[in-house]
Design a protein around this motif. Structure first.
Motif, PDB file in Angstrom:
ATOM      1  N   THR A  24      35.189  -0.047  -3.258  1.00  0.00           N
ATOM      2  CA  THR A  24      35.244  -0.685  -2.141  1.00  0.00           C
ATOM      3  C   THR A  24      34.012   0.164  -1.494  1.00  0.00           C
ATOM      4  OG1 THR A  24      36.718  -0.061  -0.556  1.00  0.00           O
ATOM      5  CG2 THR A  24      37.242  -1.639  -1.852  1.00  0.00           C
ATOM      6  N   ARG A  87      36.052  -4.358   3.414  1.00  0.00           N
ATOM      7  CA  ARG A  87      37.332  -5.346   3.360  1.00  0.00           C
ATOM      8  C   ARG A  87      36.814  -6.749   3.343  1.00  0.00           C
ATOM      9  NH1 ARG A  87      41.413  -6.264   6.708  1.00  0.00           N
ATOM     10  NH2 ARG A  87      42.074  -7.361   5.433  1.00  0.00           N
ATOM     11  N   ARG A 106      34.148 -10.375   0.650  1.00  0.00           N
ATOM     12  CA  ARG A 106      35.111  -9.683   0.619  1.00  0.00           C
ATOM     13  C   ARG A 106      35.766  -8.974  -0.608  1.00  0.00           C
ATOM     14  NH1 ARG A 106      39.074 -12.290   3.879  1.00  0.00           N
ATOM     15  NH2 ARG A 106      38.675 -14.975   4.748  1.00  0.00           N
ATOM     16  N   ARG A 108      38.303  -6.358  -2.269  1.00  0.00           N
ATOM     17  CA  ARG A 108      39.275  -5.420  -2.425  1.00  0.00           C
ATOM     18  C   ARG A 108      40.133  -5.060  -3.504  1.00  0.00           C
ATOM     19  NH1 ARG A 108      43.694  -7.830  -5.105  1.00  0.00           N
ATOM     20  NH2 ARG A 108      42.969  -9.159  -5.798  1.00  0.00           N
ATOM     21  N   GLU A 110      41.193  -3.345  -6.497  1.00  0.00           N
ATOM     22  CA  GLU A 110      41.951  -3.581  -7.888  1.00  0.00           C
ATOM     23  C   GLU A 110      41.692  -3.010  -8.799  1.00  0.00           C
ATOM     24  OE1 GLU A 110      41.386  -7.544 -10.362  1.00  0.00           O
ATOM     25  OE2 GLU A 110      42.343  -8.173  -8.478  1.00  0.00           O
ATOM     26  N   THR A 114      36.911  -2.816  -7.752  1.00  0.00           N
ATOM     27  CA  THR A 114      36.599  -3.072  -6.426  1.00  0.00           C
ATOM     28  C   THR A 114      36.348  -4.916  -6.786  1.00  0.00           C
ATOM     29  OG1 THR A 114      35.363  -2.077  -4.980  1.00  0.00           O
ATOM     30  CG2 THR A 114      35.404  -3.880  -4.287  1.00  0.00           C
TER      31      THR A 114
END
Length: 168
Positions: A24, A87, A106, A108, A110, A114
């Motif tokens: 991120t 974020r 946005r 996140r 994962e 990201t």
């Protein structure tokens, strides 16, 4: 990809997501440097911070200059309305109380990378699209649909550019 709304007054939205094999932090570095965005867009030609700002923060403003074959050339002032590093980054176009559009990234974490989504909302404030709707109110739903499809393709292209740069 998903989108909602058929009339401008409904504040229609479109959202596209992608997964990026990068942190991120790396993805944030790309999306928070708004000067990179014109190279990723077929419509946005230039972006510049205003009032001495050089990075996103709530309340910071920037001017964007755009061009579209049907709408011509225009510039807008955007106001950062959400900024949480790594974020979310969002801005309202023109008047933050009744924006002509809202754009939001946005991020996140994962699966070791990201998930990045880009979302936008038309209205409720007037925009170039409002002029077209004023001229042809009976075609409002088609006008909105066509513009949302354009944004969907543009967002998908932008996310693909960000993915390639982040994964390089």
């Amino acid at each position: 990809m998903e989108w909602t709304g058929a009339r401008y007054v409904d504040k229609p939205t479109v959202e596209v997501r992608t997964w990026i094999d990068a942190t991120t932090e790396r993805v944030w570095a790309l999306i928070s440097d708004i000067t990179l965005m014109p190279a990723m867009s077929g419509e946005l030609e230039s972006v510049a911070w205003l009032d001495g700002a050089d990075a996103p923060a709530v309340g910071a403003r920037f001017v964007g200059r755009s061009r579209h074959e049907a709408f011509g050339e225009w510039s807008t002032t955007s106001h950062v309305i959400e900024c949480e590093p790594e974020r979310v980054l969002a801005w309202a176009v023109q008047d933050p109380a009744t924006p002509s559009a809202i754009w939001r990234f946005r991020l996140r974490p994962e699966n070791g990378g990201t998930e990045l989504s880009e979302w936008m909302q038309l209205g409720p404030g007037r925009s170039g699209l409002s002029v077209a709707i004023d001229r042809m109110p009976e075609k409002e739903q088609k006008i909105v649909f066509v513009r949302l499809r354009e944004f969907e393709r543009s967002i998908a292209s932008t996310l693909e550019h960000i993915k390639k740069q982040a994964e390089a």
